[in-house]
Write a protein that holds these residues in place. Structure first.
Motif, PDB file in Angstrom:
ATOM      1  N   ALA A   9      -2.826 -14.154  -3.661  1.00 30.58           N
ATOM      2  CA  ALA A   9      -2.565 -14.428  -2.245  1.00 30.58           C
ATOM      3  C   ALA A   9      -1.959 -13.183  -1.594  1.00 30.58           C
ATOM      4  O   ALA A   9      -0.937 -12.673  -2.056  1.00 30.58           O
ATOM      5  CB  ALA A   9      -1.629 -15.612  -2.106  1.00 30.58           C
ATOM      6  N   SER A  10      -2.610 -12.663  -0.588  1.00 28.81           N
ATOM      7  CA  SER A  10      -2.170 -11.452   0.102  1.00 28.81           C
ATOM      8  C   SER A  10      -2.698 -11.464   1.522  1.00 28.81           C
ATOM      9  O   SER A  10      -3.550 -12.274   1.870  1.00 28.81           O
ATOM     10  CB  SER A  10      -2.721 -10.202  -0.599  1.00 28.81           C
ATOM     11  N   SER A  11      -2.236 -10.530   2.307  1.00 30.53           N
ATOM     12  CA  SER A  11      -2.820 -10.314   3.636  1.00 30.53           C
ATOM     13  C   SER A  11      -3.192  -8.838   3.743  1.00 30.53           C
ATOM     14  O   SER A  11      -2.523  -7.974   3.160  1.00 30.53           O
ATOM     15  CB  SER A  11      -1.862 -10.727   4.744  1.00 30.53           C
ATOM     16  N   PHE A  12      -4.275  -8.561   4.460  1.00 30.49           N
ATOM     17  CA  PHE A  12      -4.809  -7.211   4.586  1.00 30.49           C
ATOM     18  C   PHE A  12      -5.230  -6.956   6.025  1.00 30.49           C
ATOM     19  O   PHE A  12      -5.641  -7.881   6.734  1.00 30.49           O
ATOM     20  CB  PHE A  12      -6.054  -7.040   3.700  1.00 30.49           C
ATOM     21  N   ASP A  13      -5.161  -5.708   6.450  1.00 35.25           N
ATOM     22  CA  ASP A  13      -5.779  -5.320   7.712  1.00 35.25           C
ATOM     23  C   ASP A  13      -7.281  -5.303   7.489  1.00 35.25           C
ATOM     24  O   ASP A  13      -7.758  -4.998   6.390  1.00 35.25           O
ATOM     25  CB  ASP A  13      -5.320  -3.928   8.146  1.00 35.25           C
ATOM     26  N   ALA A  14      -8.031  -5.657   8.525  1.00 36.82           N
ATOM     27  CA  ALA A  14      -9.490  -5.703   8.399  1.00 36.82           C
ATOM     28  C   ALA A  14     -10.144  -5.352   9.729  1.00 36.82           C
ATOM     29  O   ALA A  14      -9.534  -5.479  10.786  1.00 36.82           O
ATOM     30  CB  ALA A  14      -9.935  -7.081   7.945  1.00 36.82           C
TER      31      ALA A  14
END
Length: 78
Positions: A9-14
């Motif tokens: 579980a992570s968050s990324f710029d896209a």
């Protein structure tokens, strides 16, 4: 299936790019291939040979019934 960007579980710029074949703004009733490309930035973990220095992961989606590049090797960089 929990690998790469889906490993934890992570968050990324896209960045998302929406495209159509004709290059014109056309009504949805006109049957043309339409695509969406998703570039996820700063993804950790191992890379395929030849892309070890890359930090992004790309996803390419097209609404056609058949891929214009049916062999996965055509997407790879050599």
């Amino acid at each position: 299936m929990a690998q790469g960007v889906f490993a934890r579980a992570s968050s990324f710029d896209a960045v998302i790019r929406i495209s159509t074949n004709a290059g014109d703004v056309l009504d949805d009733v006109i049957a043309l291939p339409r695509g969406l490309a998703l570039k996820v930035m700063d993804v950790p973990d191992d890379r395929l040979p030849g892309s070890e220095d890359e930090t992004s992961q790309d996803f390419i989606m097209v609404n056609g019934p058949v891929s214009p590049l049916p062999l996965a090797v055509r997407f790879s960089r050599t």
